[in-house]
Design a protein around this motif. Structure first.
Motif, short mmCIF file in Angstrom:
data_model
loop_
_atom_site.label_atom_id
_atom_site.label_comp_id
_atom_site.label_asym_id
_atom_site.label_seq_id
_atom_site.Cartn_x
_atom_site.Cartn_y
_atom_site.Cartn_z
N VAL A 174 0.86 -1.18 0.00
CA VAL A 174 0.00 0.00 0.00
C VAL A 174 0.90 1.23 0.00
CG1 VAL A 174 -1.80 1.29 1.20
CG2 VAL A 174 -1.81 -1.22 1.24
N ASN A 175 0.68 2.13 -0.98
CA ASN A 175 1.48 3.34 -1.12
C ASN A 175 0.60 4.58 -1.04
OD1 ASN A 175 4.20 2.29 -1.68
ND2 ASN A 175 3.26 1.46 -3.54
N LEU A 176 1.15 5.60 -0.41
CA LEU A 176 0.51 6.92 -0.38
C LEU A 176 1.34 7.87 -1.22
CD1 LEU A 176 -0.32 7.27 3.43
CD2 LEU A 176 -1.85 6.52 1.58
N SER A 177 0.65 8.79 -1.90
CA SER A 177 1.37 9.79 -2.71
C SER A 177 0.66 11.12 -2.60
CB SER A 177 1.44 9.35 -4.18
OG SER A 177 0.15 9.23 -4.74
N GLY A 178 1.40 12.17 -2.76
CA GLY A 178 0.86 13.52 -2.73
C GLY A 178 1.77 14.46 -3.48
N SER A 179 1.22 15.57 -3.94
CA SER A 179 2.03 16.55 -4.67
C SER A 179 1.39 17.93 -4.56
CB SER A 179 2.17 16.15 -6.14
OG SER A 179 0.92 16.20 -6.80
N TYR A 180 2.24 18.90 -4.69
CA TYR A 180 1.79 20.28 -4.82
C TYR A 180 2.49 20.84 -6.05
CZ TYR A 180 0.97 25.22 -3.92
OH TYR A 180 0.60 26.54 -4.04
N GLY A 181 1.65 21.36 -7.00
CA GLY A 181 2.23 21.77 -8.27
C GLY A 181 1.73 23.11 -8.77
N TRP A 182 2.50 23.66 -9.69
CA TRP A 182 2.16 24.93 -10.36
C TRP A 182 2.41 24.77 -11.85
CZ3 TRP A 182 6.05 27.78 -12.91
CH2 TRP A 182 5.64 29.00 -13.48
N ASN A 183 1.42 25.21 -12.67
CA ASN A 183 1.54 25.12 -14.13
C ASN A 183 1.13 26.44 -14.75
OD1 ASN A 183 1.94 22.03 -14.90
ND2 ASN A 183 0.50 22.12 -13.16
N GLU A 184 1.83 26.82 -15.79
CA GLU A 184 1.48 28.05 -16.53
C GLU A 184 1.73 27.80 -18.01
OE1 GLU A 184 2.98 32.67 -17.13
OE2 GLU A 184 3.27 31.68 -15.17
#
Length: 440
Positions: A283-293
């Motif tokens: 079992v894996n957990l993942s998360g991200s915070y991103g910015w796109n332009e």
């Protein structure tokens, strides 16, 4: 002064020159300290222990998440022709498109079938095994050091014995010269004494050279300048029998080879338990915070956009069948436990034999040493009586020389027996696991 006297003085000066300087006293405790601090083998073993310490740390446990940062930029220039639904066409030459993105991503394994847990415990046990390996290296190195140290002590005492023999022969030559001058003996007595003096001088010179070479051997073990000169402690004491018997009774627990065998079994057991994690899901957990332009040409419905935000997810994977490699690994890990158990049983038999041999050698050499001590007392008494009879003219110089050689041989043999008994005691202490726990 006649020629023979001049010859005697020259030989005496040549033989004793090397002992004129004052040298430091190297005690057994200081030799141990220098060995533990400076010996190359011990240093490398301690470095291996540092590696094992790093491996067992939380940073190598697999329990911490992985965090990655990503960033990118894309640029394109194209000639575009766009036809809309109303039939109109828009043509743009050199349309530019620009995209930028950046994100921080985190991944964490919440559950991996307990493989990570057992691997972490295995790394801790491997550190314990490394500690035992360092101890084994220290024991072997100290035994090597003491073997050379006591050889230096034996040769030192032999030099003193040879010096005493040389002095006795020199005195005999002086007495023979006086007796010849006064007509109390013939020239043969003087010649025999001169020959014996030369022989004793050569023996003394060779013994001193051997002593210097052995001191260099000890300096190599201690990682000191090979030309460092020193004197060693020649006193020897032995452990009382009752205390040694206690060490023998506890040998199975304290012997380092058996402790390493038990540790290897534990490592193999933990490897086996970790290998069985292949049967369970991950079992894996993942998360991200991103910015796109993005910046788009006029042919696009939007000329630009910007977005930021969080994303998270959980995933479960279960390797239902991997072609059989996981099952094979589990079976092999179980066999490895059996092998380590068999190796431990083999070592128990070998260690029991080695302890019995070491104990027998120790007691045998200790008894020989005690008998040799009595021989020295007898040979000393015989030489002193022979010397008195020689002074009274009751025996020849040849008979006196034989008594002198007997005393020399008995004293050097006694020295050899003493230090062989001490080395045998150290070997027995190593087998019982007590070499590092006793004072020397």
């Amino acid at each position: 002064m006649n020629k023979s006297s001049v010859f005697t003085v020259i030989v005496l000066i040549f033989s004793l020159t090397s002992t004129a300087q004052v040298v430091e006293k190297l005690t057994r405790e200081e030799a141990m300290s220098e060995t533990l601090e400076n010996n190359f083998g011990i240093k490398m073993a301690k470095n291996d222990l540092r590696i094992a310490d790093n491996n067992r740390g939380i940073l190598n446990s697999g329990y911490l998440p992985s965090v990655t940062g990503l960033a990118g930029a894309n640029y394109s220039i194209q000639d575009q022709e766009v036809t809309f639904r109303d039939g109109t066409t828009n043509i743009v030459e050199g349309a530019e498109t620009k995209r930028y993105d950046a994100s921080v991503n985190i991944n964490y394994t919440l559950f991996d079938g307990l493989g990570r847990w057992y691997d972490y415990k295995r790394l801790k046990e491997e550190y314990n095994l490394s500690e035992l390996e360092v101890r084994q290296t220290i024991e072997n190195t100290l035994l090597q050091m003491f073997t050379v140290y006591f050889e230096v002590a034996r040769l030192t005492e032999n030099v003193e014995v040879l010096k005493s023999t040389y002095e006795n022969t020199k005195n005999r030559l002086v007495r023979a010269e006086y007796r010849f001058e006064y007509g109390q003996t013939n020239r043969l007595e003087v010649l025999n004494a001169q020959v014996d003096l030369v022989t004793d001088s050569i023996n003394l010179i060779n013994a001193r050279q051997t002593l210097r070479n052995t001191k260099r051997d000890l300096n190599v073990v201690l990682n000191q300048s090979i030309e460092r000169n020193f004197e060693v402690d020649t006193t020897v004491s032995f452990i009382e029998g009752l205390r040694m018997q206690t060490y023998l009774e506890e040998a199975d627990t304290n012997n380092v080879r058996l402790q390493m065998a038990r540790s290897n079994i534990e490592v193999s057991t933990l490897n086996f338990k970790a290998s069985r994690s292949v049967y369970l899901p991950t079992v894996n957990l993942s998360g991200s915070y991103g910015w796109n332009e993005g910046q788009f040409p006029v042919t696009s419905f939007a000329t630009g956009n910007t977005s930021t935000g969080l994303a998270a997810g959980v995933s479960l994977s279960w390797n239902l069948f991997d072609g059989g490699s996981g099952i094979t690994s589990v079976k092999n890990s179980k066999i490895q436990i059996e092998n380590q158990t068999l190796l431990k049983e083999q070592l128990q038999v070998e260690v029991a034999r080695d302890i019995a041999n070491a104990e027998g050698n120790y007691r045998n050499r200790l008894e020989i040493y005690r008998l040799q001590e009595q021989n020295v007392v007898t040979a000393t008494d015989n030489y002193e009586r022979s010397l008195e009879r020689y002074k009274l003219g009751q025996i020849t110089s040849v008979e006196l020389r034989q008594a002198q050689i007997n005393l020399l041989n008995n004293r050097t043999t006694r020295n050899l027996a003493k230090y062989q008994a001490k080395i045998a005691e150290l070997e027995l202490l190593q087998q019982t696991g007590q070499l590092l726990n006793v004072a020397f």
